[in-house]
Structure formats: C-alpha cells, structure tokens
Design an enzyme around this catalytic site. Structure first.
Site, mmCIF file in Angstrom:
data_model
loop_
_atom_site.group_PDB
_atom_site.id
_atom_site.type_symbol
_atom_site.label_atom_id
_atom_site.label_comp_id
_atom_site.label_asym_id
_atom_site.label_seq_id
_atom_site.Cartn_x
_atom_site.Cartn_y
_atom_site.Cartn_z
ATOM 1 N N GLY A 227 0.779 -1.207 0.008
ATOM 2 C CA GLY A 227 0.029 -0.075 0.001
ATOM 3 C C GLY A 227 0.825 1.307 -0.011
ATOM 4 C CB CYS A 337 -19.097 2.603 -27.545
ATOM 5 S SG CYS A 337 -18.587 2.993 -29.170
ATOM 6 C CE1 TYR A 365 -2.758 -3.959 -8.766
ATOM 7 C CE2 TYR A 365 -1.563 -2.008 -8.100
ATOM 8 C CZ TYR A 365 -2.026 -3.116 -8.163
ATOM 9 O OH TYR A 365 -1.360 -3.697 -6.504
HETATM 10 C C1 LIG Z 1 -2.587 -5.749 -4.101
HETATM 11 C C2 LIG Z 1 -1.746 -6.378 -3.337
HETATM 12 C C3 LIG Z 1 -0.454 -6.046 -2.805
HETATM 13 C C4 LIG Z 1 0.193 -4.769 -3.695
HETATM 14 O O1 LIG Z 1 -0.442 -3.611 -3.351
HETATM 15 P P1 LIG Z 1 0.171 -2.162 -3.927
HETATM 16 O O2 LIG Z 1 -0.693 -1.109 -3.251
HETATM 17 O O3 LIG Z 1 0.334 -2.354 -5.347
HETATM 18 O O4 LIG Z 1 1.674 -2.074 -3.465
HETATM 19 C C5 LIG Z 1 0.138 -6.529 -1.848
HETATM 20 N N1 LIG Z 1 -0.423 -7.567 -1.126
HETATM 21 C C6 LIG Z 1 -1.404 -8.166 -1.425
HETATM 22 C C7 LIG Z 1 -2.069 -9.274 -0.597
HETATM 23 C C8 LIG Z 1 -2.321 -7.258 -2.341
HETATM 24 O O5 LIG Z 1 -3.528 -8.177 -2.743
#
Ligand SMILES: *Cc1c(COP(=O)(O)O)cnc(C)c1O
Length: 410
Positions: A227, A337, A365
């Site tokens: 995150g 569209c 993403y």
């Molecule tokens: C999506 C995800 C991440 C990575 O999140 P980021 O925000 O892209 O760093 C890490 N661990 C788990 C379990 C995830 O689902």
C-alpha cells in the site's frame, strides 16, 4: 522519461522511436526505474531483516517478474496462476507468498503441492487446512486489523466491512482451530489496502501483529503487506519509506527481543516498484472541439488503462510530440463506447492529430487490468533495459479475439 534536446526519452531511447518501432498504443517500461525502486526499498529498510515480495498482480509480465527476481525480489501471488507464472521463470517455490482470497480449497491444495508459502484468510479454509495437513504443512494467517486506510474505500482492504483477512476479533476461533488440528503458523500478515501515506498506519499494523505474535511460537515472518504510495502528480503525498523503515526497524528489534528469536520482515509492494516505470504511449486520432470542451481522442481507452474510470485515478499526460507548443485545455478520451476519459481538463502543449501522448504511472495496474472490451486488441509491452528495447509481449491479433470462441452449429 527525460526531455533531452526537445525529445522525450528513456535511457537515451526516444519514446517516439519506440512508438514507431512497435506501433501505438504501446506500454513501455523503464527497467532502470524498477530496479532503482527495489534498491530504494532495500536502502530504506536496511535496519530490518527484509524480504521483498513483488505483488505480481500489479504487472504480471513474466519478463518484469524475471527482472525483479534477478535483483532479489520474491513474489506475492494472489492466484495460483500468478504463482505458476513465477515458477515458470525459475522463482523458487519458497520465495512465493501465496495469498488467495475466497478461492476453492482445491486451489489451496495446489499451492501446498507446489510448495508455496500459503497464507490463509478465512476460518473455513483454516479448518479445512488443519483437517487435511495438521502439523505437516505450515501456513501464514492474513488478519484484518479493522483499520480504515488507503486512498479510498475501493482500494482499502483492512476495514471492518472488508472481505479480506481473518478479523482480529476472531482470534479465539483461530486459536481453537490451531489447537484442535496442531496447525503450524509460520507467519502473520496484514495488507490494509493501497495508497497509504501515513507511516503511522503501518506502524500501528505492525504493533498489532507484534502484540499477538506471542500466541504463535513457530513464526518465521511478519508480513506488513503493502500500500506504499507513489506520486501520480507533482506535489502528491507519498509514503516516506525511509521514515517508515527507520521506525519499523526500531520497533521490530524491540519486538523480536521480546519474542525470543529474529523473524523476517516481509513487504509486498506492487505499485511502489513498477508504477512510475510505466508509460502508455497513445496516438491522437482526432482533435474534436465542441462548444464546451476540446477532446483529444486517442487510440486507447479504459480497455487498456481502467484506473481513471474505475478509481478516478489521476494519470499525468504529456504531449511528447510537441514539448514547446503553447498550452491549451483538453479532455483526453479513448475509443471505447462508454464515457471513456483518461484525463479531464488537462493543460497540454497544443495537441494535433497524429501527436503522441505519454500517459504516466502506467506500470502498475495498467496492462494487468486491460481487457478486450469493444473487441479491441491489447497493446504490446516493451521493456527498456540496459539501453535496449525488448518486446516482452506482442500486440494481439484477431486470432487472439477468436481463440476459444466456438461458432455454434445452429
Ligand atoms: C495488491 C496487493 C499488494 C500490492 O499492493 P500495492 O498497493 O500495489 O503495493 C500486496 N499484497 C496483497 C495481498 C495484495 O493483494
């Protein structure tokens, strides 16, 4: 990308020449940026016994996984197929952290058969796991700390209404299952969502895990998920990784003295490693002034980059064909569209039909969430590494759209 002599380039390679070579739209990744982000993370957490697990779902091209793996990253897989992609390019099973959500137990069994680090996120699977494996195969636990964190509700995963993780209020049930089936828990995991800027959230999560760790004597790692936020535009708040690494290092040391042995600290970044390394290059098909807005219609859209429409994400857009043109306001839209806005009311150097625009922060993403909506081909992916371009995924063709379709005998 850098502007050198009026030309935007990556590692000395002009982006316009990449577009010419591979056509548009095209995803371009700067390998140097990916590796330097990995190194930044290692530096920031140098006080910690760190293991980095790249969240493959952010960018699941195997060449990118290979590049990161060559530079010391393991893998975070949320599906068995992501794990198989990584195994296929030589990642060791023990370096793959497998954290599926709401999958059938058979996919957990497959993870065990492949020898992955299996991380369970609900009581039902924990019970099935205990029944089948007892103390013969360890598992990690994904916990839900009930913290609302992250950019917005859609990308927050650790709040009380989230489907992710086992609630920390259900720990008594966890302990009952562990005792009943002699389950060996080797790791505790929390991932509370994406785009968390406050260091304190991570420290609070870590403290929660440290607080309950003494109930789990066989731990090998603590996993604080990810995150970590990067900048999408100038002035954006980002996670201060050095501050976090330092503070976490301190509390982690205190913790493992209490716990009695040194554990590994795992992080699972996706966005942090690859977001800023990626560019989606698109061609302007049409400039369309209306009485209220001037649209720049490009040969891409939400089928290739869904984040603006799905999350209201802001991706900076640059007219790389006209770096010195006078600035005007445009709304950049795709061909799909639907309302298909990539960027609204953007100040861009004058846009002319045939210009190339670069959409930034397209590494995470971007392609991995792309689709064939409107029966359009997904773009190619190009990696720039050591000053060379590498085509790492071809553009799709009509055969790809028709593959697996069956014309009914009617
Ligand atoms: C999506 C995800 C991440 C990575 O999140 P980021 O925000 O892209 O760093 C890490 N661990 C788990 C379990 C995830 O689902």
């Amino acid at each position: 990308m850098e502007l050198i002599d009026g030309k935007y380039s990556v590692q000395g390679i002009e982006l316009a020449s990449v577009a010419q070579m591979f056509g548009t739209p095209v995803y371009v990744y700067d390998g140097n940026k990916i590796v330097s982000q990995l190194q930044n993370l290692k530096n920031a957490f140098s006080e910690n016994p760190l293991k980095i697990k790249f969240a493959v779902k952010a960018l699941s091209n195997v060449s990118i996984v290979k590049l990161l793996h060559q530079h010391g990253a393991g893998i975070d897989a949320v599906s068995i197929n992501e794990a198989k992609l990584a195994l296929g390019i030589g990642v060791k099973n023990s370096d793959i952290n497998y954290t599926p959500n709401c999958v059938d137990f058979s996919e957990i069994e497959e993870g065990v058969e492949l020898g992955l680090c299996v991380n369970l996120d609900n009581l039902s699977m924990l019970e099935k796991f205990g029944k089948k494996y007892g103390s013969n195969y360890p598992c990690g636990l994904r916990l839900n700390p009930h913290i609302m964190a992250g950019g917005n509700y859609k990308i927050s995963t650790g709040h009380s209404n989230s489907k992710f993780g086992i609630s920390i209020y259900q720990l008594p049930d966890v302990m009952r299952l562990i005792n009943q089936y002699k389950i060996v828990v080797n790791g505790l995991h929390i991932h509370t969502g994406s785009e968390i800027t406050e260091t304190d959230v991570f420290l609070k999560m870590a403290e929660i895990l440290f607080g309950i760790a003494s109930d789990f004597p066989s731990l090998q790692f603590i996993d604080i998920g990810s995150g970590f936020k990067v900048a999408y535009k100038e002035g954006d708040h980002v996670t201060n990784m050095y501050d976090l690494g330092l503070k976490l290092g301190k509390s982690f040391k205190e913790f493992y003295h209490r716990y009695g042995k040194q554990l590994e600290l795992w992080v699972e970044p996706g966005k942090y490693l690859v977001s800023e390394a990626g560019y989606l290059l698109v061609n302007v098909n049409v400039v369309k002034p209306t009485p209220s807005v001037t649209f720049a219609g490009v040969d891409s859209g939400l089928n290739h980059l869904i984040r603006p429409m799905m999350y209201d994400a802001y991706h900076e857009i640059v007219n790389i064909s006209n770096p010195t043109g006078s600035q005007k306001i445009y709304t950049v839209v795709g061909t799909i569209c639907e309302t298909d806005t990539l960027g609204a009311d953007r100040k861009l150097n004058e846009v002319r039909e045939g210009d190339l625009l670069a959409i930034k922060n397209a590494g995470a993403y971007g392609y991995s969430m792309a689709s064939n909506y409107n029966s359009r081909f997904r773009p190619p992916e190009v990696l720039i590494w050591k000053g060379q371009t590498h085509l790492i995924r071809k553009r799709e063709t009509l055969d790809d759209l028709l593959r697996n379709q069956v014309v009914a005998e009617i």
